[in-house]
Motif scaffolding. Sequence first.
Motif, short mmCIF file in Angstrom:
data_model
loop_
_atom_site.label_atom_id
_atom_site.label_comp_id
_atom_site.label_asym_id
_atom_site.label_seq_id
_atom_site.Cartn_x
_atom_site.Cartn_y
_atom_site.Cartn_z
N LEU A 271 1.03 -1.33 0.01
CA LEU A 271 0.13 -0.08 0.06
C LEU A 271 0.95 1.38 0.02
O LEU A 271 1.65 1.55 0.93
CB LEU A 271 -0.77 -0.16 1.19
CG LEU A 271 -2.03 1.23 1.44
CD1 LEU A 271 -2.92 0.94 0.37
CD2 LEU A 271 -2.55 0.87 2.69
N LEU A 272 0.93 1.92 -1.07
CA LEU A 272 1.85 3.04 -1.22
C LEU A 272 0.90 4.20 -1.62
O LEU A 272 -0.24 4.28 -2.02
CB LEU A 272 2.90 2.87 -2.08
CG LEU A 272 3.73 1.62 -2.12
CD1 LEU A 272 4.53 1.49 -3.53
CD2 LEU A 272 4.63 1.80 -0.92
N SER A 273 1.53 5.61 -1.48
CA SER A 273 0.90 6.57 -1.89
C SER A 273 1.25 7.38 -3.22
O SER A 273 2.33 7.14 -3.38
CB SER A 273 0.72 7.80 -0.58
OG SER A 273 2.17 8.59 -0.77
N VAL A 274 0.26 7.92 -3.73
CA VAL A 274 0.86 8.48 -5.39
C VAL A 274 0.13 9.64 -5.55
O VAL A 274 -0.97 9.77 -4.61
CB VAL A 274 0.39 7.29 -6.41
CG1 VAL A 274 0.99 6.10 -6.65
CG2 VAL A 274 -1.16 7.11 -6.66
N PHE A 275 0.82 10.31 -6.37
CA PHE A 275 -0.17 11.62 -6.59
C PHE A 275 -1.21 11.45 -7.78
O PHE A 275 -2.06 12.25 -7.92
CB PHE A 275 1.08 12.57 -7.36
CG PHE A 275 0.35 14.11 -7.99
CD1 PHE A 275 -0.03 14.75 -7.05
CD2 PHE A 275 0.43 14.31 -9.27
CE1 PHE A 275 -0.82 16.14 -7.62
CE2 PHE A 275 -0.11 15.44 -9.83
CZ PHE A 275 -0.60 16.15 -8.74
#
Length: 519
Positions: A457-461
């Motif tokens: 689970l990663l954050s992206v723009f």
Amino acid sequence: MKRRKMVVAAGFCLSFFTGTLMNLLFIPGFEHHGERVHRHHHENQKPDADAPVGLRVDELPPVETATVGRLPELQRQIRERLDEILRYRQTRAHWVGTGPLERRRLMDLEPRSEWEVYKGIGKNNNYEQSQPTPAVSIATKSHREFTRESVLGCSSIDNVTNVQYLGSGYTKAVYKATINSSFSVALKSVDFGGHDMENCVKKYGSSTDCYKLASFKIVKEMTLMERLQHPNILKLYGYCYQDNNDIKDTVTAITELGSPLEMIQLLQTPWEERFRICLSLMRLLHYLARSPLGSVTLLDFRPRQFVLVEGVLKVTDLDDASVEETPCSLSSPSDCLMVFPARNFTLPCHKGCCEGINEKRNLYNAYRFFFTYLLPHSAPSALRPLLDKIVNSTGELIWGTDETLVHLEKVLDIYRNGQYLKNNTQTHKAEYKCVSEASIAAENYRCWPSYQHDGCLLSVFSVDEAIEVCESHAQCQAFVMTNQSTWTGHQLVLFKTGAASMTTAPGKLTYIRLGAAES
Ligand SMILES: Nc1ncnc2c1ncn2[C@@H]1O[C@H](COP(=O)(O)OP(=O)(O)OP(=O)(O)O)[C@@H](O)[C@H]1O
């Protein structure tokens, strides 16, 4: 009345328990490693490990068991600590708040005997009588509503539940507790079995006076929490004075609850979270450099003096904060020498004071305890030059808090707006099919640094950034754009090894790499 007595007894047991626990856990060399510059330091304060050379630090005399003739010295220390608190409370020039504690303060400062002044500090018995805490409404109110409208007192902690030991240091023991089954707070009181009390009683033989001296640290902390209002300073919700078995008027501070900072754990969290901590810290130091009380330095700056509240860093231990300026003379450049374990700095002497010493000490400590570890490591590559510059400039003390904060806010801006991403003209290797209102239940794989332990689970723009991430992971065959976002507004994305377990999920979008198994 009966219940109050039970709580007092419980409080005493907790203190006893903490003391015992601390004795069991005591490891030689556990003391402080922050540097210290203070004209009023004395043997009852925590030992200095690396106090700056050239600045005024009292010698710590050896602890003696003989107590005869020493009580006047203890009285002097109590008086000094009291005077310091009164100075903070009397700085009216920048008076900001008009909360109930401050209203009490004005009444408390009427000239009386020393003991009366001591008892009056922060004591809220009258307040409690006139404005009983609306216990029923606590359950339904948010922290903000709750604390804006009322000050917690003894009645609020009469029936706390889920009391759990959180930690203790040299002087205080801290417990987590739930008020009215719904509102979690931290309760801070003097640790009767802690090093501070133990050393003092051994030396002076008066537990009442030693308690008074130690409790002034809590009163100082409460005073500073009240006077220094900032989102990165832990909130004081209230306090309670109650009689203990042996000692009258023992004080308990009721504060916002946080979780202790675990540096090892932090090194494993996503960069965005670590950046948030550094930015919180810098916003705090920027405020402290020009606080209503003057330039405040945190003499003990170790990570354990801070806690996290929903990902935001807040300072909790303010008993070692100081607004004292370091005096100097032009003929003696060593007056303004700041010594740290790895290097020294000499600051200019200006109008009899070492210029900006409080601000610079905080900054260098932020560099050595936080920025070097947390800022550059696994940051987006386009941000690295900016971050390296921030780390180098604070490590060399080239910038003040103003400039450092401007640069960190700029990093935040670039990150928030996705300007750290490469030009999106580059074409992706694979095509992706978008399925709306869908998610993938299983087919997880692990990646680093993930927001989830057993998945990636990663954050992206943007979706483009998610595709870039997917293409950089050999296992990735699909990803789910969740409807959750991080504090910067980036979207959380779950990367998957396939899409066989795809299910309906309102608000989520699934992207499947074409050619990946779909059945
Ligand atoms: N509000 C809080 N929420 C969660 N944990 C807290 C809170 N306040 C303090 N703690 C924990 O309790 C420990 C002891 O508190 P504190 O630092 O105030 O005591 P101290 O006696 O002044 O310690 P030190 O010797 O480090 O100065 C802290 O290191 C921290 O981990």
